[in-house]
Design an enzyme around this catalytic site. Structure first.
Site, PDB file in Angstrom:
ATOM      1  N   GLY A  12       1.185  -0.680   0.444  1.00 53.58           N
ATOM      2  CA  GLY A  12       0.238   0.003   0.357  1.00 53.58           C
ATOM      3  C   GLY A  12       0.638   1.140   0.142  1.00 53.58           C
ATOM      4  N   GLY A  14       2.306   2.520  -2.868  1.00 51.10           N
ATOM      5  CA  GLY A  14       2.228   3.368  -3.853  1.00 51.10           C
ATOM      6  C   GLY A  14       3.091   2.332  -5.200  1.00 51.10           C
ATOM      7  N   LYS A  32       2.022  -8.793 -13.526  1.00 50.57           N
ATOM      8  CA  LYS A  32       1.965  -9.426 -12.269  1.00 50.57           C
ATOM      9  C   LYS A  32       1.845 -10.541 -11.542  1.00 50.57           C
ATOM     10  CE  LYS A  32       0.480  -7.473  -7.991  1.00 50.57           C
ATOM     11  NZ  LYS A  32      -0.120  -6.969  -6.661  1.00 50.57           N
TER      12      LYS A  32
END
Length: 206
Positions: A12, A14, A32
């Site tokens: 979390g 960025g 990913k």
């Protein structure tokens, strides 16, 4: 080749935003390998939108898991066996590969992301916060990567400017300080691309 792995010092912070900005700047493919937390949407969909690249540039994940947890646990809850051999890097160039959470997040109960990064042997960009606690988290992340022989391309910050924290990390860890992506009031492909161009040098990613 312009092929980079993006990892973070925490979750979390960025990392996906930076990955989208880098994907846009390089007009790269994005991958990913393991996506968990599908109820919140897949990161490749967010990257495709924010990077302004065709959906075909966002390579499908090797594993898609339901719960927003570390891959090893999310896979167990879904009854899925993650085989690290299925995580071979796709043959695209340029390419941005994003890990999940931090470098020591477990992919399986016996394999960490940092172990996968060592296998890939691609340059890794560490994404870090700028605020309190980031020096410790950043230095620990860099040490863990170096202990496995992972090549580190540099560190990129996300957040409000904090010159001393940013300079201190780069100096102590002896890593290239790539730049800082500021917090944006409105996040669109245009504002993200403008912020990246203003704060990062294209030659650092050639």
């Amino acid at each position: 080749m312009a092929r980079f792995v993006v990892t973070g010092t925490d979750t979390g912070i960025g990392k996906t935003m930076f990955s989208a900005a880098l994907t846009s700047a390089l007009q790269a493919h994005y991958w990913k390998p393991v996506q968990s937390g599908l109820a919140d949407g897949a990161d490749r969909d967010a990257v495709a939108q924010l990077a302004g690249v065709p959906a075909s540039h966002c390579v499908p994940e090797a594993y898609r898991l339901t719960e927003p947890l570390s891959p090893h646990r999310a896979a167990e809850l879904d009854g899925v066996h993650i085989d690290p051999a299925r995580l071979a890097v796709p043959d695209h160039d340029p390419l941005v590969v994003e890990g999940a959470g931090g470098a020591l997040v477990p992919v399986t109960r016996g394999t960490l992301y940092a172990d996968i990064f060592a296998w890939w042997n691609l340059p890794v960009i560490v994404v870090a916060r700028t605020g309190l606690g980031t020096i410790n988290h950043s230095l620990l992340t860099i040490e863990a990567l170096r202990a496995r022989g992972v090549p580190i391309h540099g560190i990129a910050f996300v957040g409000d400017a904090n010159e001393d924290n940013e300079a201190t990390i780069a100096a102590i860890a002896k890593v290239r300080r790539l730049g800082r992506l500021p917090m944006l009031e409105t996040v669109t492909p245009a504002t993200l691309a403008t912020a990246f161009a203003a704060n990062f040098a294209p030659g650092d990613f050639a």
